[in-house]
Structures are given as structure tokens and as C-alpha cells.
Write a protein that holds these residues in place. Sequence first.
Motif, mmCIF file in Angstrom:
data_model
loop_
_atom_site.group_PDB
_atom_site.id
_atom_site.type_symbol
_atom_site.label_atom_id
_atom_site.label_comp_id
_atom_site.label_asym_id
_atom_site.label_seq_id
_atom_site.Cartn_x
_atom_site.Cartn_y
_atom_site.Cartn_z
ATOM 1 N N PHE A 101 12.813 79.923 60.182
ATOM 2 C CA PHE A 101 12.922 79.608 59.554
ATOM 3 C C PHE A 101 11.961 79.943 58.230
ATOM 4 N N ALA A 102 10.896 79.223 58.575
ATOM 5 C CA ALA A 102 9.346 78.930 58.409
ATOM 6 C C ALA A 102 9.027 80.231 58.006
ATOM 7 N N ILE A 103 8.916 81.223 58.479
ATOM 8 C CA ILE A 103 8.790 82.504 58.549
ATOM 9 C C ILE A 103 9.217 83.047 57.442
ATOM 10 N N THR A 104 10.537 83.294 57.811
ATOM 11 C CA THR A 104 10.679 84.413 56.747
ATOM 12 C C THR A 104 11.595 83.335 55.206
ATOM 13 N N VAL A 105 11.796 82.351 55.060
ATOM 14 C CA VAL A 105 12.170 81.492 54.084
ATOM 15 C C VAL A 105 10.842 81.342 53.202
ATOM 16 N N LEU A 106 10.523 80.079 53.976
ATOM 17 C CA LEU A 106 9.057 79.473 52.974
ATOM 18 C C LEU A 106 7.919 80.496 53.105
ATOM 19 N N ILE A 107 7.724 81.255 54.177
ATOM 20 C CA ILE A 107 6.390 81.628 54.514
ATOM 21 C C ILE A 107 6.683 82.565 52.902
ATOM 22 N N ILE A 108 7.238 83.756 53.858
ATOM 23 C CA ILE A 108 7.692 85.509 52.954
ATOM 24 C C ILE A 108 7.672 85.187 51.750
ATOM 25 N N GLY A 109 8.990 85.078 51.389
ATOM 26 C CA GLY A 109 9.874 84.221 50.348
ATOM 27 C C GLY A 109 8.455 83.276 49.596
ATOM 28 N N GLY A 110 8.550 82.597 50.264
ATOM 29 C CA GLY A 110 6.971 81.742 49.178
ATOM 30 C C GLY A 110 6.091 82.810 49.158
ATOM 31 N N LEU A 111 5.033 84.087 49.634
ATOM 32 C CA LEU A 111 4.334 84.238 49.132
ATOM 33 C C LEU A 111 5.012 85.637 47.940
ATOM 34 N N ASN A 112 6.447 86.391 48.275
ATOM 35 C CA ASN A 112 6.794 86.932 47.228
ATOM 36 C C ASN A 112 7.231 86.273 45.969
ATOM 37 N N LEU A 113 7.191 84.879 46.308
ATOM 38 C CA LEU A 113 7.989 84.074 45.095
ATOM 39 C C LEU A 113 6.090 83.942 44.003
ATOM 40 N N VAL A 114 5.237 83.669 45.026
ATOM 41 C CA VAL A 114 4.170 83.562 45.030
ATOM 42 C C VAL A 114 2.709 84.873 43.562
ATOM 43 N N HIS A 115 3.574 86.126 44.722
ATOM 44 C CA HIS A 115 3.043 86.949 44.164
ATOM 45 C C HIS A 115 3.840 87.686 42.918
ATOM 46 N N ALA A 132 2.344 80.482 39.531
ATOM 47 C CA ALA A 132 1.883 81.000 41.073
ATOM 48 C C ALA A 132 0.973 80.021 41.931
ATOM 49 N N GLY A 133 0.911 79.270 41.146
ATOM 50 C CA GLY A 133 -0.314 77.573 42.189
ATOM 51 C C GLY A 133 0.787 76.744 42.437
ATOM 52 N N VAL A 134 2.067 75.964 41.482
ATOM 53 C CA VAL A 134 3.039 75.524 41.796
ATOM 54 C C VAL A 134 3.328 76.003 43.179
ATOM 55 N N TYR A 135 4.157 77.084 42.951
ATOM 56 C CA TYR A 135 5.197 77.710 44.226
ATOM 57 C C TYR A 135 3.707 77.520 45.104
ATOM 58 N N SER A 136 3.222 77.652 45.640
ATOM 59 C CA SER A 136 2.169 77.603 46.232
ATOM 60 C C SER A 136 2.453 77.383 47.530
ATOM 61 N N VAL A 137 2.788 76.096 47.057
ATOM 62 C CA VAL A 137 2.925 75.490 48.186
ATOM 63 C C VAL A 137 4.099 75.489 49.056
ATOM 64 N N LEU A 138 5.136 76.660 48.964
ATOM 65 C CA LEU A 138 6.013 76.783 49.736
ATOM 66 C C LEU A 138 5.138 77.792 50.763
ATOM 67 N N PRO A 139 4.864 79.102 50.826
ATOM 68 C CA PRO A 139 3.776 79.485 52.196
ATOM 69 C C PRO A 139 3.256 78.215 52.994
ATOM 70 N N LEU A 140 2.430 77.230 51.670
ATOM 71 C CA LEU A 140 1.404 76.520 52.868
ATOM 72 C C LEU A 140 2.037 75.527 53.609
ATOM 73 N N SER A 141 3.673 74.960 53.182
ATOM 74 C CA SER A 141 4.229 73.977 54.366
ATOM 75 C C SER A 141 5.312 75.136 55.006
ATOM 76 N N GLY A 142 4.952 75.932 54.242
ATOM 77 C CA GLY A 142 5.805 77.232 55.900
ATOM 78 C C GLY A 142 4.652 77.331 56.614
#
Length: 167
Positions: A101-115, A132-142
Motif C-alpha cells: 500500500f505504501a509503495i503503490t498508493v502513497l509513494i507512487i500515487g503521491g509522486l504522480n500527484l506532486v508531479h 505540490a509542496g502540500v501534497y509532498s507529504v503523501l510520498p513522505l508518509s509512504g
Amino acid sequence: MKQFEHVLHTIDSFLRILLALMMALLVIDVTWQVLTRFVLPQPSSFTEEVARFLLIWISLLGGAYAYREQSHLGFDLIVRNLSAAKAKVVFQVCCLLVAIFAITVLIIGGLNLVHITWTLGQHSAVLNLPMAGVYSVLPLSGLLFLLYSTYFFFNAPSHSVEQEDII
């Protein structure tokens, strides 16, 4: 493994302080928002946005910290009745599911959202912060969830959960 534990301990200490500071800022922000809305003649324009962004960061980083402290709600009725070996396997499968979950949703999905938000140049309405700065917490928490689940996977308890451990 000792170095990994030391790194996690350092991250935990930093995260604990960061979460406490963000909670304090959130309380101050919401207090100011209420004060300006009901006492002063001019309501503050930025406090709602600050509160929303702080709540996003606190929720995601706090979720990772709660996972580290094993404070998340769990359903251990089935695991409690398993043998130690089977309970360890179930625990490790749960760690794998958290990692996936962390890899697929938070890290990959979060990086896509930030990008995407960085590419589109989206900024917040009032503070004009890059989203992008606000959403950067997604990959960080992932990343935090992934680190913690990796640690738990390799340090799975070898004993079954006893009734007195839960109480």
C-alpha cells in the motif's frame, strides 16, 4: 540492523517533535480564526487554509507515527488464538500488505500527484503556496510506512499475543 534501528529512532524523535509543533500551530491557528471571526470585526482570511494544510500533514505523518508505535486499531481476535509460528506469518503478511500500500498508493500515487500539480503550477488560493509542496507529504508518509513495515517484517514477534499483552 543496529544502524537501521538508530536511524528509525532518530526519525521517530524528529517526527514526534514535528507533530507536536504542527498540533500547537493548528491550535493557535484555529483559536485565531475563532477570535477574528467572533470577536474582531475582520475575520482572518488565511487561517482556514493553514488549518486544512496542517490537518493533512498531521493526519498522514501521524498515521505513520501511530503505525510505528503500533497504536493503530487492529483486529487481533483471530491472531490471538494462533500458534506463535502462524501468528508471526500473519504479522509478516500484514507488514507486506502495508508495504505494498505504501509503495503503490502513497509513494507512487503521491509522486504522480506532486508531479502533476507541480507541472500544472497549481497554487493555493489564499496563501499562494505550491500545492505540490502540500501534497509532498503523501510520498513522505509512504516512505515512513515502508521503513516501519520493513523493520516490523524482519523483527516480527516470535511469540503469540497473550491476553495480558492486550490489557
